[in-house]
Design a protein around this motif. Sequence first.
Motif, PDB file in Angstrom:
ATOM      1  N   ARG A 121      -3.275  -6.151  -6.943  1.00 16.36           N
ATOM      2  CA  ARG A 121      -3.224  -4.881  -7.658  1.00 16.36           C
ATOM      3  C   ARG A 121      -4.420  -4.043  -7.235  1.00 16.36           C
ATOM      4  O   ARG A 121      -5.546  -4.290  -7.636  1.00 16.36           O
ATOM      5  CB  ARG A 121      -3.222  -5.113  -9.173  1.00 16.36           C
ATOM      6  N   LEU A 122      -4.152  -3.052  -6.411  1.00 19.04           N
ATOM      7  CA  LEU A 122      -5.241  -2.246  -5.859  1.00 19.04           C
ATOM      8  C   LEU A 122      -5.977  -1.488  -6.942  1.00 19.04           C
ATOM      9  O   LEU A 122      -7.176  -1.260  -6.867  1.00 19.04           O
ATOM     10  CB  LEU A 122      -4.678  -1.272  -4.821  1.00 19.04           C
ATOM     11  N   LYS A 165      -7.570   3.538  -1.097  1.00 15.60           N
ATOM     12  CA  LYS A 165      -6.253   4.081  -1.391  1.00 15.60           C
ATOM     13  C   LYS A 165      -5.739   4.949  -0.240  1.00 15.60           C
ATOM     14  O   LYS A 165      -4.549   5.174  -0.131  1.00 15.60           O
ATOM     15  CB  LYS A 165      -6.309   4.922  -2.667  1.00 15.60           C
ATOM     16  N   ASP A 166      -6.661   5.447   0.583  1.00 16.71           N
ATOM     17  CA  ASP A 166      -6.251   6.286   1.704  1.00 16.71           C
ATOM     18  C   ASP A 166      -6.220   5.487   3.003  1.00 16.71           C
ATOM     19  O   ASP A 166      -6.405   6.009   4.072  1.00 16.71           O
ATOM     20  CB  ASP A 166      -7.181   7.483   1.856  1.00 16.71           C
ATOM     21  N   ALA A 167      -5.977   4.173   2.908  1.00 20.86           N
ATOM     22  CA  ALA A 167      -6.064   3.306   4.080  1.00 20.86           C
ATOM     23  C   ALA A 167      -4.774   3.269   4.895  1.00 20.86           C
ATOM     24  O   ALA A 167      -4.664   2.501   5.821  1.00 20.86           O
ATOM     25  CB  ALA A 167      -6.420   1.887   3.662  1.00 20.86           C
ATOM     26  N   ILE A 168      -3.791   4.089   4.567  1.00 23.11           N
ATOM     27  CA  ILE A 168      -2.568   4.102   5.373  1.00 23.11           C
ATOM     28  C   ILE A 168      -2.275   5.510   5.813  1.00 23.11           C
ATOM     29  O   ILE A 168      -2.776   6.484   5.251  1.00 23.11           O
ATOM     30  CB  ILE A 168      -1.370   3.540   4.601  1.00 23.11           C
ATOM     31  N   GLU A 182       0.813  -1.208   0.000  1.00 21.86           N
ATOM     32  CA  GLU A 182       0.000   0.000   0.000  1.00 21.86           C
ATOM     33  C   GLU A 182       0.855   1.270   0.000  1.00 21.86           C
ATOM     34  O   GLU A 182       0.331   2.361   0.232  1.00 21.86           O
ATOM     35  CB  GLU A 182      -0.928  -0.005   1.221  1.00 21.86           C
ATOM     36  N   ILE A 183       2.159   1.121  -0.215  1.00 22.88           N
ATOM     37  CA  ILE A 183       3.065   2.265  -0.256  1.00 22.88           C
ATOM     38  C   ILE A 183       3.553   2.472  -1.687  1.00 22.88           C
ATOM     39  O   ILE A 183       4.004   1.513  -2.320  1.00 22.88           O
ATOM     40  CB  ILE A 183       4.271   2.044   0.681  1.00 22.88           C
ATOM     41  N   PRO A 184       3.465   3.669  -2.228  1.00 20.71           N
ATOM     42  CA  PRO A 184       3.972   3.922  -3.587  1.00 20.71           C
ATOM     43  C   PRO A 184       5.473   3.653  -3.668  1.00 20.71           C
ATOM     44  O   PRO A 184       6.235   4.006  -2.763  1.00 20.71           O
ATOM     45  CB  PRO A 184       3.671   5.414  -3.806  1.00 20.71           C
ATOM     46  N   LYS A 185       5.896   2.987  -4.736  1.00 21.63           N
ATOM     47  CA  LYS A 185       7.306   2.677  -4.989  1.00 21.63           C
ATOM     48  C   LYS A 185       7.984   2.099  -3.739  1.00 21.63           C
ATOM     49  O   LYS A 185       8.946   2.658  -3.200  1.00 21.63           O
ATOM     50  CB  LYS A 185       8.046   3.926  -5.446  1.00 21.63           C
ATOM     51  N   PRO A 186       7.490   0.969  -3.250  1.00 20.09           N
ATOM     52  CA  PRO A 186       7.999   0.432  -1.981  1.00 20.09           C
ATOM     53  C   PRO A 186       9.478   0.076  -2.009  1.00 20.09           C
ATOM     54  O   PRO A 186      10.155   0.168  -0.989  1.00 20.09           O
ATOM     55  CB  PRO A 186       7.131  -0.806  -1.754  1.00 20.09           C
ATOM     56  N   SER A 187      10.012  -0.349  -3.168  1.00 14.34           N
ATOM     57  CA  SER A 187      11.420  -0.737  -3.216  1.00 14.34           C
ATOM     58  C   SER A 187      12.345   0.433  -2.927  1.00 14.34           C
ATOM     59  O   SER A 187      13.486   0.236  -2.486  1.00 14.34           O
ATOM     60  CB  SER A 187      11.762  -1.323  -4.592  1.00 14.34           C
ATOM     61  N   LEU A 243      -3.165  -1.158  12.437  1.00 12.14           N
ATOM     62  CA  LEU A 243      -3.116  -1.107  10.981  1.00 12.14           C
ATOM     63  C   LEU A 243      -2.126  -2.137  10.446  1.00 12.14           C
ATOM     64  O   LEU A 243      -2.433  -2.894   9.522  1.00 12.14           O
ATOM     65  CB  LEU A 243      -2.704   0.304  10.538  1.00 12.14           C
ATOM     66  N   THR A 244      -0.951  -2.194  11.043  1.00 12.53           N
ATOM     67  CA  THR A 244       0.085  -3.110  10.582  1.00 12.53           C
ATOM     68  C   THR A 244      -0.258  -4.565  10.904  1.00 12.53           C
ATOM     69  O   THR A 244      -0.139  -5.443  10.043  1.00 12.53           O
ATOM     70  CB  THR A 244       1.430  -2.749  11.232  1.00 12.53           C
ATOM     71  N   ALA A 245      -0.672  -4.828  12.147  1.00 13.60           N
ATOM     72  CA  ALA A 245      -0.955  -6.205  12.555  1.00 13.60           C
ATOM     73  C   ALA A 245      -2.101  -6.805  11.737  1.00 13.60           C
ATOM     74  O   ALA A 245      -2.035  -7.968  11.328  1.00 13.60           O
ATOM     75  CB  ALA A 245      -1.290  -6.250  14.041  1.00 13.60           C
ATOM     76  N   SER A 246      -3.134  -6.020  11.501  1.00 11.60           N
ATOM     77  CA  SER A 246      -4.282  -6.541  10.740  1.00 11.60           C
ATOM     78  C   SER A 246      -3.894  -6.826   9.301  1.00 11.60           C
ATOM     79  O   SER A 246      -4.302  -7.845   8.721  1.00 11.60           O
ATOM     80  CB  SER A 246      -5.438  -5.541  10.786  1.00 11.60           C
ATOM     81  N   ARG A 247      -3.078  -5.948   8.690  1.00 21.78           N
ATOM     82  CA  ARG A 247      -2.619  -6.190   7.315  1.00 21.78           C
ATOM     83  C   ARG A 247      -1.731  -7.422   7.248  1.00 21.78           C
ATOM     84  O   ARG A 247      -1.781  -8.194   6.293  1.00 21.78           O
ATOM     85  CB  ARG A 247      -1.841  -4.977   6.797  1.00 21.78           C
ATOM     86  N   THR A 248      -0.904  -7.610   8.272  1.00 23.40           N
ATOM     87  CA  THR A 248      -0.023  -8.776   8.292  1.00 23.40           C
ATOM     88  C   THR A 248      -0.832 -10.068   8.372  1.00 23.40           C
ATOM     89  O   THR A 248      -0.587 -11.018   7.611  1.00 23.40           O
ATOM     90  CB  THR A 248       0.949  -8.689   9.486  1.00 23.40           C
ATOM     91  N   PHE A 249      -1.795 -10.114   9.288  1.00 21.75           N
ATOM     92  CA  PHE A 249      -2.596 -11.325   9.434  1.00 21.75           C
ATOM     93  C   PHE A 249      -3.460 -11.545   8.194  1.00 21.75           C
ATOM     94  O   PHE A 249      -3.640 -12.695   7.757  1.00 21.75           O
ATOM     95  CB  PHE A 249      -3.482 -11.226  10.677  1.00 21.75           C
TER      96      PHE A 249
END
Length: 374
Positions: free
Chosen positions: A362-363, A371-374, A117-122, A201-207
């Motif tokens: 692919r969102l 798209k505004d979920a972070i 969910e982050i633009p250009k994560p690399s 936010l992080t824990a729920s996305r991970t699970f």
Amino acid sequence: MYAAFHPDFVAQQWHVFVSFLAITWISCATVLLANRLLPMCESLGGFFTISGVFISIIVCAAMPTVNGKGHASNSFVWSDWVNSTGYSSNGFVFLLGMLNGAFAVGTPDITTHLAEEIPKPSINIPKAILAQFIIGFGTTFFYVISIFYGITDLDTVLEEATRYFPLAPIYRQATGSAGGTLGLLILSFLPLFIACIGLYLTASRTFWTLARDNATPFSRYFGQVSLRYRNPANAILLCAVLCTFLGCIYVGSKTAFSAFVGSFVVLTTLSYLTAILPLLLHKRANITPGWFWMRGATGFIVNGISVAYIMVFIVIFCFPFALPTDAATMNYNSLITGGLTLFVAAFWVWRRKVYVGPQQVRLADNNMLAKDAI
């Protein structure tokens, strides 16, 4: 905060439990129902963190002179050594004391779990991790120095830290007033509360990611994305339920609760080892180089030092915090780690045939997650 104005107040376990539940479910509701507010919450968290640190540094550095109590001596801050652990080796005590700083091991880990969910994560994730370390080290270094100079009675701090929030007696000695203590505690509480929202936010996305890959129980249910809330609502609610169960453990036994919470450092550090060690054993060949790839011997040296550090400190962090020890003060990290390892191994044997591995979502195509979920 209440105790700052009522010195005779003794917090009960149910007081902590009720406060814990309130923060847990408010954080859960925010992540579940307020997608559009999350970016603002995270921005506020960053603002409160940076501004709070600078205000706390200035207040703790200036107030001992203003209230006439004076600062701690240079020798107390820079050279005096107090070993009240029961261990004879000061070197070992120093290494064991690194456990406090080791809780920051989860900070860079959090950012990586939001890669989809982050633009250009690399590019942006390594930059975010580097920024965390630079900002965290710089602010913490000066913050620790300022509060050390504000301590005038270390014995009182150590005694009261077992009953209240450990910073409270330090702030009271530095500011010399209950009002100043309350103000600085609020500056500490606000970013911590917003950090709880970020953790949900992080824990729920991970699970949710693990469930999507058939790596969890009831994966079909927890791997769903709610079309109504445009987030993994089931995974978010599960995180809140699990945290509530942990709170119930605290009411029943502080020792059991401390065992679960204290194992965070060991378990998180071991998760890094499971990523770094296989890469090193395969001569760093089975991974696609990114923007910040360490070429040649540099990568092997960095990975080797990381593996050696983890292996040594995992053992150290399993030692009792002080001697002599008993059932109530024992360090149960080894028990929790071993038990969880056996559980995960058994679960892997059960689920390995249906595990599908990481999948790309692919969102832009499915428009399921906001798209505004972070």
